[in-house]
Design a protein around this motif. Structure first.
Motif, PDB file in Angstrom:
ATOM      1  N   TYR A   1       4.379   2.196  -9.381  1.00 38.87           N
ATOM      2  CA  TYR A   1       3.755   0.877  -9.318  1.00 38.87           C
ATOM      3  C   TYR A   1       2.239   0.983  -9.215  1.00 38.87           C
ATOM      4  N   GLN A   2       1.570  -0.003  -9.807  1.00 35.67           N
ATOM      5  CA  GLN A   2       0.148  -0.209  -9.565  1.00 35.67           C
ATOM      6  C   GLN A   2       0.017  -1.526  -8.812  1.00 35.67           C
ATOM      7  N   VAL A   3      -0.803  -1.543  -7.773  1.00 37.13           N
ATOM      8  CA  VAL A   3      -0.985  -2.754  -6.972  1.00 37.13           C
ATOM      9  C   VAL A   3      -2.469  -3.115  -6.971  1.00 37.13           C
TER      10      VAL A   3
ATOM     11  N   ASP B   1       5.045   3.701  -4.234  1.00 37.14           N
ATOM     12  CA  ASP B   1       4.770   4.934  -4.968  1.00 37.14           C
ATOM     13  C   ASP B   1       3.857   4.647  -6.160  1.00 37.14           C
ATOM     14  N   GLN B   2       2.675   5.262  -6.171  1.00 36.63           N
ATOM     15  CA  GLN B   2       1.705   5.005  -7.236  1.00 36.63           C
ATOM     16  C   GLN B   2       2.169   5.530  -8.595  1.00 36.63           C
ATOM     17  N   LYS B   3       3.162   6.405  -8.605  1.00 34.27           N
ATOM     18  CA  LYS B   3       3.706   6.865  -9.886  1.00 34.27           C
ATOM     19  C   LYS B   3       4.594   5.800 -10.516  1.00 34.27           C
TER      20      LYS B   3
ATOM     21  N   LYS C   1       4.934  -2.764 -12.601  1.00 33.91           N
ATOM     22  CA  LYS C   1       5.926  -1.692 -12.600  1.00 33.91           C
ATOM     23  C   LYS C   1       5.609  -0.759 -13.770  1.00 33.91           C
ATOM     24  N   LYS C   2       5.265   0.480 -13.447  1.00 36.74           N
ATOM     25  CA  LYS C   2       4.898   1.456 -14.470  1.00 36.74           C
ATOM     26  C   LYS C   2       6.095   2.230 -14.996  1.00 36.74           C
TER      27      LYS C   2
ATOM     28  N   SER D   1       0.825  -1.221   0.000  1.00 32.74           N
ATOM     29  CA  SER D   1       0.000   0.000   0.000  1.00 32.74           C
ATOM     30  C   SER D   1       0.850   1.258   0.000  1.00 32.74           C
ATOM     31  N   GLN D   2       2.103   1.140   0.434  1.00 32.04           N
ATOM     32  CA  GLN D   2       2.980   2.308   0.516  1.00 32.04           C
ATOM     33  C   GLN D   2       3.854   2.496  -0.726  1.00 32.04           C
TER      34      GLN D   2
ATOM     35  N   ILE E   1       1.538  -6.707  -8.625  1.00 31.42           N
ATOM     36  CA  ILE E   1       2.266  -5.431  -8.696  1.00 31.42           C
ATOM     37  C   ILE E   1       2.749  -5.233 -10.117  1.00 31.42           C
TER      38      ILE E   1
END
Length: 192
Positions: free
Chosen positions: A165-167, A161-163, A187-188, A158-159, A185
């Motif tokens: 990774y998308q979980v 970085d949304q920039k 990797k973006k 949950s922690q 997960i």
């Protein structure tokens, strides 16, 4: 219409990986996921399969020998040490990974995955994962220590970085007896 957990986990990897990729089965178990990954990456790719239990290593080696797969390496070691075994061409170039957390079915239920080793392995995998690729965790948590591992994983993921990774969490809510669920997960970005 809703896919069960294991078929959905496999579909996620089939849709994100390709022939020639380098893949990791972080918990080889009985070798089912190892074979699935080997099918996806084909003979031009390679799979490293890890397990801490000798029985799991033997089961997986038997399965891949029966299938005639020569592009798989089975390693009797914990997934938290996976970086020691990555060949140079796999570093920063992993196509994907899968975990089945919990214990080896039909064996000693006191030998289980732990949050510390699992999170260490995830951190290493994220470092080496290619952009646009996935790590899929099938979380079995109905055993001793399972709730602690589940909670630690959800806190850690949950922690992220949304920039970068998308979980995803994929779970059936109305099933009894602590049904397994998926954490995936993606990797973006290449920075991590």
């Amino acid at each position: 219409m809703l896919k069960r957990v294991i078929p959905f986990a496999h579909e996620l990897l089939q849709n994100s990986m390709q022939s020639g990729d380098f893949a990791i089965d972080a918990t080889a178990g009985n070798g089912h996921d190892t074979v699935m990954l080997a099918d996806i990456v084909g003979h031009s790719g390679h799979v490293l399969a890890f397990d801490v239990q000798k029985q799991a290593v033997e089961n997986t080696k038997t399965r891949i020998q029966e299938m005639g797969l020569n592009h798989v390496t089975v390693i009797h070691d914990g997934h938290e040490h996976l970086e020691r075994y990555l060949p140079e061409n796999a570093r920063y170039n992993l196509g994907g990974a899968i975990f089945n957390l919990g214990y080896l079915p039909g064996s000693d239920k006191s030998i289980v995955t732990t949050p510390e080793t699992t999170i260490t392995a995830i951190q290493l995998l994220l470092k080496h994962l290619k952009k646009g690729r996935l790590i899929v965790l099938v979380v079995y948590h109905g055993h001793s220590g399972g709730k602690e591992e589940k909670d630690a994983l959800i806190r850690y993921l949950s922690q992220l970085d949304q920039k970068v990774y998308q979980v995803l969490q994929y779970q059936f809510l109305n099933q009894k007896n602590n049904p397994p669920f998926i954490l995936a997960i993606e990797k973006k970005e290449t920075r991590s």
